[in-house]
Design a protein around this motif. Structure first.
Motif, PDB file in Angstrom:
ATOM      1  N   ASP A 132    -100.027  42.389 -91.373  1.00 15.44           N
ATOM      2  CA  ASP A 132     -99.401  41.139 -91.778  1.00 15.44           C
ATOM      3  C   ASP A 132     -98.327  40.711 -90.784  1.00 15.44           C
ATOM      4  O   ASP A 132     -97.707  41.538 -90.107  1.00 15.44           O
ATOM      5  CB  ASP A 132     -98.782  41.280 -93.169  1.00 15.44           C
ATOM      6  CG  ASP A 132     -99.827  41.588 -94.245  1.00 15.44           C
ATOM      7  OD1 ASP A 132    -100.950  41.057 -94.116  1.00 15.44           O
ATOM      8  OD2 ASP A 132     -99.519  42.353 -95.178  1.00 15.44           O
ATOM      9  N   TRP A 133     -98.123  39.401 -90.743  1.00 16.07           N
ATOM     10  CA  TRP A 133     -97.043  38.812 -89.925  1.00 16.07           C
ATOM     11  C   TRP A 133     -96.020  38.271 -90.910  1.00 16.07           C
ATOM     12  O   TRP A 133     -96.291  37.325 -91.649  1.00 16.07           O
ATOM     13  CB  TRP A 133     -97.619  37.716 -89.048  1.00 16.07           C
ATOM     14  CG  TRP A 133     -96.655  37.082 -88.105  1.00 16.07           C
ATOM     15  CD1 TRP A 133     -96.116  35.836 -88.193  1.00 16.07           C
ATOM     16  CD2 TRP A 133     -96.126  37.647 -86.899  1.00 16.07           C
ATOM     17  NE1 TRP A 133     -95.273  35.594 -87.126  1.00 16.07           N
ATOM     18  CE2 TRP A 133     -95.265  36.697 -86.314  1.00 16.07           C
ATOM     19  CE3 TRP A 133     -96.288  38.866 -86.260  1.00 16.07           C
ATOM     20  CZ2 TRP A 133     -94.580  36.917 -85.121  1.00 16.07           C
ATOM     21  CZ3 TRP A 133     -95.600  39.103 -85.073  1.00 16.07           C
ATOM     22  CH2 TRP A 133     -94.766  38.147 -84.511  1.00 16.07           C
ATOM     23  N   VAL A 134     -94.824  38.891 -90.940  1.00 14.95           N
ATOM     24  CA  VAL A 134     -93.869  38.623 -92.015  1.00 14.95           C
ATOM     25  C   VAL A 134     -92.472  38.443 -91.431  1.00 14.95           C
ATOM     26  O   VAL A 134     -92.220  38.683 -90.242  1.00 14.95           O
ATOM     27  CB  VAL A 134     -93.855  39.785 -93.029  1.00 14.95           C
ATOM     28  CG1 VAL A 134     -95.226  39.981 -93.654  1.00 14.95           C
ATOM     29  CG2 VAL A 134     -93.384  41.085 -92.360  1.00 14.95           C
ATOM     30  N   VAL A 135     -91.551  38.031 -92.279  1.00 13.39           N
ATOM     31  CA  VAL A 135     -90.135  38.039 -91.943  1.00 13.39           C
ATOM     32  C   VAL A 135     -89.640  39.470 -92.112  1.00 13.39           C
ATOM     33  O   VAL A 135     -89.793  40.075 -93.180  1.00 13.39           O
ATOM     34  CB  VAL A 135     -89.338  37.078 -92.853  1.00 13.39           C
ATOM     35  CG1 VAL A 135     -87.852  37.193 -92.565  1.00 13.39           C
ATOM     36  CG2 VAL A 135     -89.805  35.650 -92.649  1.00 13.39           C
ATOM     37  N   THR A 136     -89.077  40.034 -91.064  1.00  9.95           N
ATOM     38  CA  THR A 136     -88.654  41.431 -91.096  1.00  9.95           C
ATOM     39  C   THR A 136     -87.353  41.593 -91.879  1.00  9.95           C
ATOM     40  O   THR A 136     -86.618  40.635 -92.115  1.00  9.95           O
ATOM     41  CB  THR A 136     -88.454  41.970 -89.673  1.00  9.95           C
ATOM     42  OG1 THR A 136     -87.388  41.231 -89.043  1.00  9.95           O
ATOM     43  CG2 THR A 136     -89.724  41.820 -88.851  1.00  9.95           C
ATOM     44  N   THR A 137     -87.068  42.825 -92.228  1.00 12.79           N
ATOM     45  CA  THR A 137     -85.821  43.117 -92.932  1.00 12.79           C
ATOM     46  C   THR A 137     -84.628  43.008 -92.002  1.00 12.79           C
ATOM     47  O   THR A 137     -83.567  42.540 -92.386  1.00 12.79           O
ATOM     48  CB  THR A 137     -85.884  44.521 -93.556  1.00 12.79           C
ATOM     49  OG1 THR A 137     -86.944  44.542 -94.519  1.00 12.79           O
ATOM     50  CG2 THR A 137     -84.587  44.892 -94.236  1.00 12.79           C
TER      51      THR A 137
END
Length: 977
Positions: free
Chosen positions: A406-411
């Motif tokens: 997945d391509w997500v907003v990282t922490t």
């Protein structure tokens, strides 16, 4: 992986009369119809093709039109350009207006990537809209009406200022043979595909197609038009000759050869260009008649786009690559693009990435920034074989990155390291022995939004030992929460802590085999592995071995806003106090503006005549200077700039301005463009701060000129009595320059700040220290430098931001002169580029602490007082001169001095005031009884020049020589400020 392709309709010869046009995708909306009462139209617009932006008007009527006083606006109602009196457009004529050039008192404006142009004429009730056009992206040529003067707007084939728009491309410039079929295995016949590489439709009428025999020809019928990026296929039976195994395909415009391709044998599929229309010919993967060519699938390496930052990271936007394979990959020549095919970055020769390794492409190397809705694409060196691509629809508050598939907003941002795909809340620090009030466990929210941890449970190694987080407990973004678990259970020498959420899902855990001498904590804070800390930091960032050790802010922790709400919507950057302390100069980086501020209560407001500030231009009166830093020089204000906001990319320059000049805008009197001396910098990663250090300070401190390797000698350089230092955002380096009056310069030194980017510089004469500021990317810290024993600027301390200051994007720092000290404190101002909560200025204080000095030398015999001159002074060190300039009426000078010591000690204070470069001086001797004194010199004649104040202390008892460590000394016409 095959590149994406778009299939367009095949135009075979039965359809040759069809005219095909493609829409201009950059147009934001159809322009409204022009005012039917006027024959004047906006006809052509240039906003990205040269040194100046321009708008062309045309008169489609049969009579001349007087356009005196008509106005052109962009998308802002406060930026307009009025046409000069006597301006007339003849019937059928054209008028070109350079809208970003200031002329005859009229202020111009540049045209941006997403912009609008509006034309108004004077009416009885104000201005009347005549015509307008808006767009959402740059075009490589111009936007123009087709047909000229009356048609809809679109991208032109070429700019034609002052003439009819060129709406169709010239075949020789735009038509290319794109694909050739000479032996169709399915028996479908031979064909030749043409494409239009231009930006406007091209008329193919009358073009002649040939093979290698000039007697075999085919003329394309009249009325055949090919759209930009479109395809046109000439095929059998209308192609009246076949193509051989060793043959050619050629296309002519009359006797002019437009394009050709030859081959020596049939292709297994077809021959095609890669990329379409512009690349070299090669066998294709399969025929794609009337569509984009398909290359033979190349073997692509196991390299992926792993993480991106598009919001201006440290030092700018960046793209991170990851090698997921088992062998090193040579990245030489690989191509990185965003969503704009014209934005291309080629990785340098020798670039490589080890197995499991990371490679970060910085904004300076990209040459472009990443947008809020954008993408990152990686290609092989051929420029068309796609290796990987990732896209996003909005800026991420941290970064965008790969987490699994997945391509997500990282922490959190993990530049050059594995992505942080963890749950935002982590066990961050553990006290298992002798804590206060007992054992405790600290949680941290690494995320960008608050997290409700109500009902979450902490256990140790025994599942029956439970601590439940109370209802209503929320951890703020980036915040900490401490669980005092001692009341529920104690933590042993060999134990564990486990965290589960309210649903019982494991979140985090840590186990140890012995008590830590301090605590166990994550290093780096919040995200790293657990290790023994340097000291407990309950409810705060962990103190890790090897971390940068910092000091608290040397002043009050309290900070308050210092500007009326909404004064600066954004982009306030550099700040500097005048020596008087009652004027602050500020610069705004977009649009480039200079502000003069004065105090009004606890606020700083625009001085009279400076409402809204003054626009900053280059020396020729053009451009929009991206002003990032400002300094008061001996001969004007000096501004550090990254670029011309009106276009042209990076332009790292120091510019001098005469702030006393009249008018609504200021043009630089001198520019020092440092691009030739600095590394390649991104347009948004250049000069941020500027500071001036006097020659006498550098000489006294033994500053080494790196250009000569010897002690700095001001006589070598035609300078204004000092050296200018600039801080660079891209690399965190400070550069020192001697600036000559003719715009030339010499670099004298450079040194690393220790920060990834420098956002502000401030030289403090009283302590002879350089303050180097970083923004929220460094938690708002500031480093203090001074010239060390090796003659180089050396970092002596790093201070935290005041405790009451949020972690803001502060790009400006200004320290009030010591003469403004009240009750042991003086004001400090910060400029927040983001104008958080509607405020760009915040005010705090800095302690007026005396400066420790080396033991004083034996005093020289007391000089006899002679006539001299005086100036307004500041804090000085005993035995060290302080230099200043003055002018004014004849008055006595009063000097206030106060000692700082650990014992009561008495002695004699000698204060001398000397005109620099002369023997004229005033020396006054006073008894010192352990407390401050005020003394008065004889009347000093008026004059203007450079002066020095020095102080010597001789104790009565030699044993107490070092008890008085330092003095505060103010020299003013009226005594202590």
């Amino acid at each position: 992986m095959r590149p994406p392709r778009t299939r367009l309709a095949v135009l075979a010869l039965p359809l040759l009369g069809l005219s095909v046009l493609s829409p201009v995708g950059a147009v934001s909306a159809a322009a409204p119809a022009a005012d039917p009462t006027s024959d004047v139209r906006i006809n052509e617009i240039a906003q990205n093709i040269g040194e100046t932006d321009w708008v062309e008007l045309t008169n489609v009527g049969t009579a001349p039109v007087d356009v005196s006083g008509w106005k052109l606006f962009d998308n802002s109602d406060i930026r307009d350009f009025a046409l000069a009196a006597g301006t007339v457009i003849p019937a059928g004529g054209h008028l070109v207006v350079d809208v970003d050039v200031d002329v005859d008192g009229r202020t111009g404006f540049g045209l941006g990537r997403a912009e609008e142009v509006r034309l108004f004429q004077p009416g009885t009730d104000g201005l009347v809209l005549v015509d307008q056009f808006g767009w959402s992206d740059h075009t490589p040529t111009t936007y123009g009406r087709c047909p000229d003067g009356t048609g809809a707007f679109g991208a032109t084939a070429a700019p034609t200022p002052g003439a009819a728009n060129q709406c169709a491309a010239v075949p020789a410039d735009a038509v290319r043979i794109n694909e050739v079929e000479s032996s169709d295995a399915a028996g479908g016949g031979d064909w030749i595909e043409l494409t239009n590489i231009g930006l406007a439709p091209v008329d193919l009428s009358g073009l002649v197609v040939k093979d290698d025999d000039d007697t075999r020809t085919l003329a394309i019928p009249a009325g055949t038009t090919l759209a930009p990026g479109g395809f046109f296929v000439v095929e059998e039976p209308f192609l009246t000759f076949g193509l051989g195994g060793a043959d050619s395909a050629r296309i002519f415009d009359g006797d002019t050869l437009v394009d050709s391709y030859s081959w020596t044998q049939h292709a297994g599929t077809t021959y095609g260009r890669f990329p379409d229309g512009t690349g070299e010919f090669a066998p294709t993967a399969e025929p794609t008649k009337g569509a984009g060519n398909l290359p033979v699938v190349a073997t692509t390496p196991a390299v992926v786009i792993n993480e991106t930052v598009s919001t201006g990271g440290v030092p700018g936007d960046w793209v991170e690559l990851l090698n997921t394979g088992a062998t090193t990959v040579d990245l030489s020549g690989f191509v990185v693009r965003d969503s704009d095919p014209l934005h291309t970055a080629v990785l340098p020769a020798g670039a490589s990435i080890a197995p499991g390794g990371f490679y970060v492409v910085e904004e300076a190397a990209l040459g472009f920034g990443l947008g809020s809705a954008d993408m990152a694409r990686l290609y092989l060196p051929d420029g068309f074989t796609l290796v990987d691509e990732r896209s996003w629809t909005a800026h991420a508050p941290t970064s965008n990155g790969r987490c699994g598939d997945d391509w997500v907003v990282t922490t959190s941002v993990t530049k050059g390291a594995a992505n942080d795909c963890s749950a935002p809340v982590r066990i961050n620090e553990v006290e298992s022995s002798g804590g206060t009030p007992g054992d405790w466990v600290e949680l941290k929210n690494n995320g960008v939004t608050p997290v409700d941890v109500s009902g979450w449970v902490l256990t140790d190694s025994d599942d029956t030992h439970r601590f439940e987080v109370p209802a209503g407990t929320t951890i703020a973004a980036g915040g900490y929460w401490v669980a005092d678990v001692e009341a529920s259970y104690g933590l042993g020498g060999a134990d564990a802590v486990r965290l589960v959420d309210a649903a019982g899902t494991p979140v985090d855990s840590y186990a140890w085999t012995a008590h830590a001498a301090t605590t166990y904590g994550r290093c780096p804070d919040g995200t790293g592995d657990v290790a023994v800390t340097r000291q407990p930091t309950r409810g705060a960032a962990n103190a890790c071995e090897g971390d940068l050790e910092t000091s608290p802010w040397p002043g009050s922790p309290d900070v308050a806003t210092a500007d009326p709400a909404g004064t600066y919507p954004s982009n306030l950057s550099g700040l500097v106090f005048e020596e008087s302390g009652d004027v602050v100069w500020a610069v705004q980086n977009g649009p480039g503006t200079l502000h003069r501020l004065v105090p009004q209560g606890d606020q700083w407001v625009a001085d009279a005549g400076w409402a809204g500030g003054k626009a900053l231009h280059y020396a020729d009166g053009t451009g929009d200077v991206d002003a990032e830093g400002v300094e008061v020089g001996a001969d004007g204000l000096y501004v550090a700039s990254e670029r011309n906001n009106a276009g042209g990319g990076s332009r790292p320059s120091i510019l001098r301005y005469d702030a006393a000049a009249t008018g609504a805008s200021l043009s630089a009197t001198t520019e020092w463009n440092l691009a030739s001396d600095l590394p390649v910098l991104g347009a948004n990663a250049g000069l941020e701060g500027i500071a001036f250090v006097p020659d006498e300070v550098l000489v006294a401190q033994g500053f080494v000129d790196q250009s000569t390797g010897a002690a700095y000698d001001p006589a070598r350089y035609p300078t204004a009595d000092g050296v200018y230092l600039v801080g660079v955002e891209a690399n965190g380096t400070v550069y020192a320059y001697s600036l000559a009056a003719d715009g030339t310069f010499t670099r004298l030194a450079s040194f690393a700040s220790g920060f990834p980017g420098v956002m502000e510089l401030e030289y403090e004469p009283a302590t002879e220290q350089l303050w180097v500021g970083c923004d929220d990317g460094c938690q708002g810290r500031t480093a203090l430098f001074e010239v060390g024993g090796a003659g180089e600027f050396t970092r002596t301390e790093v201070v935290e931001r005041p405790a009451g200051m949020p972690n803001l994007n502060n790009e400006g720092l200004a320290i009030a002169p010591p003469a403004t000290c009240v009750d042991g404190a003086r004001e400090v101002l910060w400029a927040d580029d983001g104008s958080t909560d509607g405020h760009a200025l915040r005010s705090g204080t800095l302690d007026c602490v005396a400066v420790p000095v080396d033991p004083e030398p034996e005093p020289e015999p007391e000089p006899q007082p002679v006539a001299g001159q005086y100036g307004v002074g500041s804090q000085i060190k005993p035995g060290a001169p302080w230099r200043f300039a003055r002018s004014g009426a004849a008055k006595p000078i009063q000097v206030y001095y106060a000692g700082e010591g650990g014992r009561e000690v008495t002695g004699t204070v000698y204060v001398s005031i000397r005109q620099a470069g002369t023997a004229q001086q005033v020396v006054v001797a006073h008894r010192y009884d352990g407390s401050g004194r005020q003394l008065t010199t004889p009347v000093i004649p008026p004059g203007k020049g450079s002066y020095q104040v020095a102080l010597t202390f001789v104790p009565d008892d030699d044993a107490f020589r070092f008890s008085v460590r330092s003095f505060w000394v103010w020299a003013t016409p009226t005594g202590r400020p």
